[in-house]
Design a protein around this motif. Structure first.
Motif, PDB file in Angstrom:
ATOM      1  N   ARG A 106       0.999  -1.247   0.144  1.00 26.40           N
ATOM      2  CA  ARG A 106      -0.094   0.416   0.114  1.00 26.40           C
ATOM      3  C   ARG A 106       1.244   1.293   0.087  1.00 26.40           C
ATOM      4  NH1 ARG A 106      -4.874  -0.567   3.671  1.00 26.40           N
ATOM      5  NH2 ARG A 106      -6.282  -1.997   2.944  1.00 26.40           N
ATOM      6  N   HIS A 110      -2.262   5.508   1.122  1.00 29.45           N
ATOM      7  CA  HIS A 110      -3.839   4.669   0.539  1.00 29.45           C
ATOM      8  C   HIS A 110      -5.004   4.631   1.792  1.00 29.45           C
ATOM      9  CE1 HIS A 110      -5.811   1.106  -0.122  1.00 29.45           C
ATOM     10  NE2 HIS A 110      -6.301   0.813   0.994  1.00 29.45           N
ATOM     11  N   ASP A 111      -4.354   4.812   3.418  1.00 28.15           N
ATOM     12  CA  ASP A 111      -5.903   5.044   4.003  1.00 28.15           C
ATOM     13  C   ASP A 111      -6.432   6.238   3.523  1.00 28.15           C
ATOM     14  OD1 ASP A 111      -5.556   2.702   4.979  1.00 28.15           O
ATOM     15  OD2 ASP A 111      -4.103   3.856   6.465  1.00 28.15           O
ATOM     16  N   GLU A 114      -8.287   6.101   1.018  1.00 30.80           N
ATOM     17  CA  GLU A 114      -9.928   5.255   1.780  1.00 30.80           C
ATOM     18  C   GLU A 114     -10.888   5.130   2.301  1.00 30.80           C
ATOM     19  OE1 GLU A 114     -10.035   0.890   3.467  1.00 30.80           O
ATOM     20  OE2 GLU A 114      -8.696   1.044   1.536  1.00 30.80           O
ATOM     21  N   GLY A 115     -10.069   6.302   3.079  1.00 32.81           N
ATOM     22  CA  GLY A 115     -11.456   7.325   4.094  1.00 32.81           C
ATOM     23  C   GLY A 115     -11.891   8.374   3.303  1.00 32.81           C
TER      24      GLY A 115
END
Length: 161
Positions: A106, A110-111, A114-115
């Protein structure tokens, strides 16, 4: 964020249908003309919207399409998902363990993305076709509906100096 013309056009066409049906079927040619969308493209989209149980077709003279439910019962996210449009801001495949980097890992952000994708989905799920056609979104106003929680208005964007 990746949202192609497929999703945008489906929402535009559904909003047009909701606004102009008044309980009578609306011909795709009328929607195509008002929204400046290719008739053949609309036919493809409405086949998917019909399979997604969002519209009903009426055959014969005076035929066309009707909403399968009231405009307030159809969420914008339902429309987008019915035409197979993923709501995502990452490069990764949805549901895949493989990451967005060539090494299958990732990326560092990435987070974050994605959030963002999740927030977009939450927002689009909170907005109905009725909200769109009745102008209940103007200026980032509060979107509320019986049995749903209030979503705060969007914060104003600070002017760049």
């Amino acid at each position: 964020m990746k949202l192609t013309t497929k999703g945008r056009y489906a929402v535009m066409a559904m909003a047009d249908l909701a606004r102009h049906s008044s309980g009578n079927p609306v011909a795709l040619a009328e929607i195509a003309e008002r929204q400046e969308i290719s008739l053949s493209y609309l036919e493809q989209l409405f086949a998917k919207l019909r399979r997604g149980s969002l519209v009903k077709s009426v055959r014969g003279p005076g035929g066309g399409y009707l909403l399968a439910r009231g405009a307030d019962a159809i969420r914008i996210s339902d429309v987008i998902m019915a035409v197979d449009e993923p709501i995502k801001a990452t490069r990764c495949e949805l549901g895949s363990p493989k990451g967005c980097l060539a090494s299958s890992g990732r990326c560092i952000t990435h987070d974050l993305w994605e959030g963002l994708s999740q927030q977009i989905h939450v927002y689009l799920n909170s907005v109905s076709l009725g909200d769109v056609i009745d102008g209940r979104l103007a200026g980032g106003a509060m979107v509320t509906r019986p049995g749903s929680e209030e979503l705060p208005a969007r914060a104003p964007v600070a002017a760049a100096s």
